[in-house]
Design an enzyme around this catalytic site. Sequence first.
Site, PDB file in Angstrom:
ATOM      1  N   ASN A   5      54.079  17.988  17.158  1.00 46.80           N
ATOM      2  CA  ASN A   5      55.070  19.061  17.305  1.00 46.80           C
ATOM      3  C   ASN A   5      54.858  20.190  16.298  1.00 46.80           C
ATOM      4  O   ASN A   5      54.918  21.374  16.648  1.00 46.80           O
ATOM      5  CB  ASN A   5      56.485  18.496  17.182  1.00 46.80           C
ATOM      6  CG  ASN A   5      56.807  17.529  18.309  1.00 46.80           C
ATOM      7  OD1 ASN A   5      56.025  17.383  19.249  1.00 46.80           O
ATOM      8  ND2 ASN A   5      57.956  16.864  18.224  1.00 46.80           N
ATOM      9  N   THR A  14      58.367  67.676  35.117  1.00 43.23           N
ATOM     10  CA  THR A  14      59.515  66.775  35.094  1.00 43.23           C
ATOM     11  C   THR A  14      59.849  66.521  36.563  1.00 43.23           C
ATOM     12  O   THR A  14      59.678  67.422  37.397  1.00 43.23           O
ATOM     13  CB  THR A  14      60.747  67.394  34.378  1.00 43.23           C
ATOM     14  OG1 THR A  14      61.265  68.450  35.186  1.00 43.23           O
ATOM     15  CG2 THR A  14      60.390  67.932  32.992  1.00 43.23           C
ATOM     16  N   SER A  42      34.402  52.738  49.028  1.00 44.10           N
ATOM     17  CA  SER A  42      35.029  51.960  50.086  1.00 44.10           C
ATOM     18  C   SER A  42      33.944  51.283  50.912  1.00 44.10           C
ATOM     19  O   SER A  42      32.843  51.807  51.045  1.00 44.10           O
ATOM     20  CB  SER A  42      35.857  52.897  50.965  1.00 44.10           C
ATOM     21  OG  SER A  42      35.961  52.388  52.278  1.00 44.10           O
ATOM     22  N   LYS A  88      34.386  57.862  49.683  1.00 37.74           N
ATOM     23  CA  LYS A  88      35.484  57.520  48.778  1.00 37.74           C
ATOM     24  C   LYS A  88      35.071  57.342  47.335  1.00 37.74           C
ATOM     25  O   LYS A  88      34.029  56.794  47.024  1.00 37.74           O
ATOM     26  CB  LYS A  88      36.153  56.225  49.248  1.00 37.74           C
ATOM     27  CG  LYS A  88      36.995  56.413  50.492  1.00 37.74           C
ATOM     28  CD  LYS A  88      38.285  57.138  50.189  1.00 37.74           C
ATOM     29  CE  LYS A  88      39.403  56.132  50.018  1.00 37.74           C
ATOM     30  NZ  LYS A  88      40.626  56.800  49.576  1.00 37.74           N
TER      31      LYS A  88
HETATM   32  N1  ARG Z   1      50.558  19.285  24.270  1.00 34.17           N
HETATM   33  C1  ARG Z   1      51.814  19.410  23.612  1.00 34.17           C
HETATM   34  C2  ARG Z   1      52.312  20.851  23.723  1.00 34.17           C
HETATM   35  O1  ARG Z   1      51.524  21.684  23.955  1.00 34.17           O
HETATM   36  C3  ARG Z   1      51.700  19.052  22.181  1.00 34.17           C
HETATM   37  C4  ARG Z   1      52.961  18.539  21.611  1.00 34.17           C
HETATM   38  C5  ARG Z   1      53.300  17.216  22.183  1.00 34.17           C
HETATM   39  N2  ARG Z   1      54.430  16.643  21.541  1.00 34.17           N
HETATM   40  C6  ARG Z   1      55.056  15.557  22.008  1.00 34.17           C
HETATM   41  N3  ARG Z   1      56.046  15.150  21.333  1.00 34.17           N
HETATM   42  N4  ARG Z   1      54.714  15.010  23.140  1.00 34.17           N
HETATM   43  O2  ARG Z   1      53.444  21.120  23.588  1.00 34.17           O
END
Ligand code: ARG
Length: 465
Positions: A117, A162, A284, A290
């Site tokens: 993450n 305009t 074209s 064209k």
């Molecule tokens: N492939 C995942 C993404 O792009 C990576 C993170 C995955 N995290 C998880 N808790 N499954 O978001």
Amino acid sequence: MASKKGKTGKSWQSRLTAQADGATAKLLASIDVDRALWGYDIAGSMVHARMLRKVALISAKDLKAINRGLTAVAEDLSAGVLACPVELEDIHMVIEKALIDRIGEPGRKLHTGRSRNDQVALDLRLWARDAADELTEGVRVLQKAFVAMAQAQGRIVMPAYTHTQRAQPIVAGHALMAYVEMLRRDVERLADARKRINVCPLGAGAVAGSSLPIDRRMTAALLGFSAVAANSIDAVSDRDFLAELCFACTMLAVHLSRWAEDWILYSTTEFGMLELSDDYCTSSSMMPQKKNADTLELIRGKAACTLANLTGIVTLLKGLPLAYNRDMQDDKRFAFAAVDAMRQSLPVATGIVATSRFRPARIAAGLDAGFLDATALAEYLVNHGTAFRQAHQLVGRLVAQAERLGKTLAQLPLETLREFCGRVDKDVYNYLGPARVVAHYRPEGAGGTKQLDQQIREWKKKLAR
Ligand code: ARG
């Protein structure tokens, strides 16, 4: 000791017994898209490993092995010879597995104090920072092309429009410099987005950080970040920076689409004001005569792509609970597509600007149509004591009369001017006709030669930096 895998065969989910079928494995995988992040993933891992060594979570020998292994994996990835099976899901697991296959035990320590993450958030920020820098450079090169064209061809007089109707005369360079100003805001927007991109999520772990003594400041500094994300939950759930980058791309694409539309019109037989280089046109398959401005049309069309992807990413994030959710895996598709669209457009736009030519003879031949000097005549009357609203009416009636006579304002005899406008001196003819009007523009930022020279001077200075 080799790790025990669950039935899934995935090193990271021994708790589960399920085997994903083909369709499920494909849905779970993002490797087809996030493969592009491999360079960032490896750079982040190398810095993470250095930090793990510094806080004594791995040995010097481990660090050496990890660096050697990651370098070899990077070579394989760059040569396109590393297998990336969908079962491994994403680039993070592909690299980790390849590392462990190569160096064994030390490879199993790399993910200490880290989660995919914070890892993916890191990779995306490193990617987005480079993308913002690359687009900024591309926009600056395009600005230079507009400034060069303004300097080389910008003094010819043309109509400003305009409502797509002829309005007042300007020097052509003034219209070119208008695009340079639009692009200035795009550069500012990218710089602003970059500030919020450049915050380091690494160390947030899965959501709450870690009980290990990892050094977030060290990794952030080594990776060139200007700050450490202050809250681990926010660090792994935040994708605002991708949405902002997509918006910066969208605004840029909208600007390019407006410019493209202008030049598509100007290059038609009807307008006849601009000649595009053959290099940027196509013909074209049926009509041999064209010369179509396809590149400008495609650039105009890219705004659909950036806007669709901006909408996509914002929609993806809407209503998501804290913190990381797998929905977010698809964020890359949107961000990559929006950035790619601009990566494609910018160099071609620059080439078009560098090779296009105004058609001075055609522009001059049509310049007398449309009473471009009518506002200047009203202002002449103002200078001679008539209230503007009154002057506006008088000139309006005079224009109607000139139209009936098939003449320009400058072609009307002094008696006619006096009959319609009252107190008019012979010197009025110094103020009539588009070229003379342009010479009399006074305020800064107006469409005359003086002002153009000023704009070009300032922009050349700014773009030389
Ligand atoms: N492939 C995942 C993404 O792009 C990576 C993170 C995955 N995290 C998880 N808790 N499954 O978001």
